[in-house]
Structures are given as structure tokens and as C-alpha cells.
Design an enzyme around this catalytic site. Structure first.
Site, mmCIF file in Angstrom:
data_model
loop_
_atom_site.group_PDB
_atom_site.id
_atom_site.type_symbol
_atom_site.label_atom_id
_atom_site.label_comp_id
_atom_site.label_asym_id
_atom_site.label_seq_id
_atom_site.Cartn_x
_atom_site.Cartn_y
_atom_site.Cartn_z
ATOM 1 N N ASP A 1 -42.487 -52.754 -37.425
ATOM 2 C CA ASP A 1 -41.173 -53.485 -37.266
ATOM 3 C C ASP A 1 -40.184 -52.914 -37.013
ATOM 4 O OD1 ASP A 1 -39.959 -55.710 -36.036
ATOM 5 O OD2 ASP A 1 -41.220 -57.464 -37.179
ATOM 6 N N HIS B 1 -33.138 -56.605 -38.437
ATOM 7 C CA HIS B 1 -33.278 -56.093 -40.041
ATOM 8 C C HIS B 1 -32.699 -55.171 -40.286
ATOM 9 C CE1 HIS B 1 -37.046 -59.994 -39.529
ATOM 10 N NE2 HIS B 1 -36.945 -58.902 -38.087
ATOM 11 N N ILE C 1 -31.637 -59.850 -41.293
ATOM 12 C CA ILE C 1 -32.376 -61.286 -42.234
ATOM 13 C C ILE C 1 -33.372 -60.269 -42.141
ATOM 14 C CG2 ILE C 1 -31.678 -62.990 -41.108
ATOM 15 C CD1 ILE C 1 -33.864 -62.961 -39.261
ATOM 16 N N GLY D 1 -40.022 -62.029 -41.664
ATOM 17 C CA GLY D 1 -41.061 -63.636 -41.811
ATOM 18 C C GLY D 1 -42.101 -62.951 -42.738
#
Length: 285
Positions: A188, A193, A208, A211
Site C-alpha cells: 500500500d 502514510h 497516519i 487502517g
């Protein structure tokens, strides 16, 4: 309509070959924070190839593929602004333990489109099989803001009643400052991120955590705390992404043992237990 629900559901499935080996599994486990302490026998099951087993949430990254969020946006009948898209939830159903090394066929389709009024939810289903039969099924729930109101089925409610009583177990897991940088190597590559400037454009003061990294960290905590480290006992695992996590924070993972399953709540310790994962259940043997 940017989303043509009937066209999306009726579209032909897409198939692709995926493969992985022990290096991919090891990298994924390290991206979840495995290996602390480095010589701990319980951790070596995640970090040493001669003892290696595969955490079932590896299904979301096997073959370095998308968990369905990006793939779902390129399906017929779907034409939406990526800025309106959120990964709303994830479910993995295991048909048998994931082998350390494998080659398989992943077949993806839009299984459902739900009308939530102010938003639409696409369910991107990916079924993975090898020469011995089904391995796992991934469902990614894709939340698209502003695309509801087309008169479609609202879909099932996934909200769970809070468990009664005190948790059976509570554990905390630290998130390293470089956790997202390591996890993204499993496939990903979203700059949200890693790139502070991109994160600011998305409304965050810093990058961040993925998830699905929190998703994997939580499953590892449940397997270690409630299933005696036996990944083969996991039958399915579902969650709803309820909030963000920042590298450097700690996760508080509360577990309630129930009949054949563990219900889980995950919060961010430093932000007054702000919700991170909700409606989370690990079904097991």
C-alpha cells in the site's frame, strides 16, 4: 449517476494470479510490529522462517495487491472522486490456513452496492483459490461520500451492541514512529502514510497509519492473547474503521471472549481512548 449499481454488480469478475513466499510473510509480520522481543519464542513464529506461520490478515496484502479499495473504483459502473472515498471496513473469511509460500488465483467483483443516504457503500469481494481449492475471501467495504440517495438497498447493519461486563483481556501495543514506512512495503504505497505534505492536503497534520496495519496488529494481539498463538483457529475476522491512528501512539485493545468468538474494541490511548476499530469480531474454533 457516478455509480450505476446495477451495472457494477452485473460486471464480469476480474481474475489475476498472485504469489507470495516467506519473505513477503516475514515483511508483513514485521510491519505489524512482530519481533519484540526479538528472541521471544512466541515472536519467532512470526519472524523466523523455520518456525513460520501466517497471520490470517496477510490475506489483505498477499501478492502485494490492493485489498479491494482501489480495484473497486476501476470496475464498470463506478466513476467516483478518490477524495470522497474511505475504506470503511474489512472482512476476511479463511477457508483453510494460508501457506507460507503460494500461488493462487484472485477473482474480484462488486458484490453489492448499498445506499446509505448521504453515501454509498461498495462491497468489493475477492475470492482466492489455489490448486487445492478455496483459500480465503476478502470483503472490502468502500465508503463513498455524496454518492447515496439513489433509492437502493440500505444493506445490513454491522453495528454491534457493546459487550456486557469487563473485558476478558486488555493489551496495549505501541506503534513505532516508522511503522507506516515499514508496513507500506507490503504493497500500500499511498503517500498519505509517508508524506507530510500529502497528509496535510488530506486534512491531517502528519501521516497516519494504514487502517489495515491496525487491523493486522489487532488480530495478532487476539491470536496471542486468546488463541494460544494458533493462527489456524481463526475462521473469520471483521472490523469497521472508526478512526485514525498516528505513528508513535499506543493502541488499547480490549477483548471480550464469547462463544466461538472474541469481540474487540480498539482505541488510541494518547487521545483519551478515541475509537480506532469498532464492531470487530474474530470468529474461531
Amino acid at each position: 449517476m457516478p455509480i450505476d449499481a446495477a451495472k457494477a454488480v452485473a460486471a464480469e469478475p476480474r481474475s489475476a494470479e498472485i504469489s507470495w513466499d516467506h519473505k513477503d510473510v516475514l515483511l508483513y509480520h514485521l510491519g505489524l510490529g512482530a519481533g519484540i522481543p526479538a528472541t521471544g519464542p512466541d515472536e519467532l513464529r512470526y519472524t523466523l522462517e523455520s518456525r513460520l506461520h501466517v497471520l490470517p490478515s496477510f490475506a489483505t496484502v498477499a501478492g502485494a495487491g490492493s485489498p479491494g479499495v482501489i480495484g473497486g473504483l476501476s470496475m464498470p459502473g463506478v466513476d467516483v472522486d478518490l477524495a470522497r472515498v474511505l475504506h470503511g471496513g474489512q472482512t476476511v473469511e479463511l477457508h483453510r490456513p494460508i501457506p507460507v509460500t503460494g500461488t493462487a488465483t484472485a477473482t474480484s467483483r462488486i458484490a453489492a452496492v448499498y445506499d446509505k443516504g448521504k453515501a454509498a457503500i461498495l462491497v468489493m469481494r475477492t475470492e482466492v483459490t489455489d490448486t487445492e481449492g478455496p483459500l480465503w475471501t476478502n470483503d472490502a467495504q468502500i465508503f463513498v461520500r455524496g454518492e447515496g440517495g439513489f433509492g437502493g438497498d440500505r444493506g445490513p447493519s454491522t453495528r454491534l451492541e457493546p459487550p456486557a461486563g469487563e473485558p476478558t483481556a486488555v493489551v496495549e501495543r505501541p506503534i513505532r514512529e516508522d511503522q507506516a514506512l515499514l508496513y507500506r512495503l507490503s504493497g500500500d504505497w499511498n503517500p498519505l502514510h509517508a508524506d507530510p505534505e500529502f497528509a496535510k492536503l488530506a486534512g491531517f497534520d502528519r501521516p497516519i497509519l494504514h487502517g489495515l496495519c491496525t487491523y493486522g496488529m489487532t488480530l495478532k494481539a487476539v491470536v496471542d492473547a486468546r488463541l494460544a498463538g494458533d493462527v489456524a483457529r481463526v475462521r473469520s475476522y471483521r472490523t469497521r474503521f472508526a478512526g485514525v491512528v498516528f505513528p508513535g501512539e499506543r493502541l488499547r485493545i480490549r477483548m471480550w471472549q464469547q462463544d466461538g468468538q472474541v469481540q474487540v474494541s480498539v482505541t488510541a490511548v494518547e487521545r483519551d481512548d478515541a475509537p480506532v476499530l469498532a464492531d470487530t469480531v474474530v470468529a474461531h474454533s
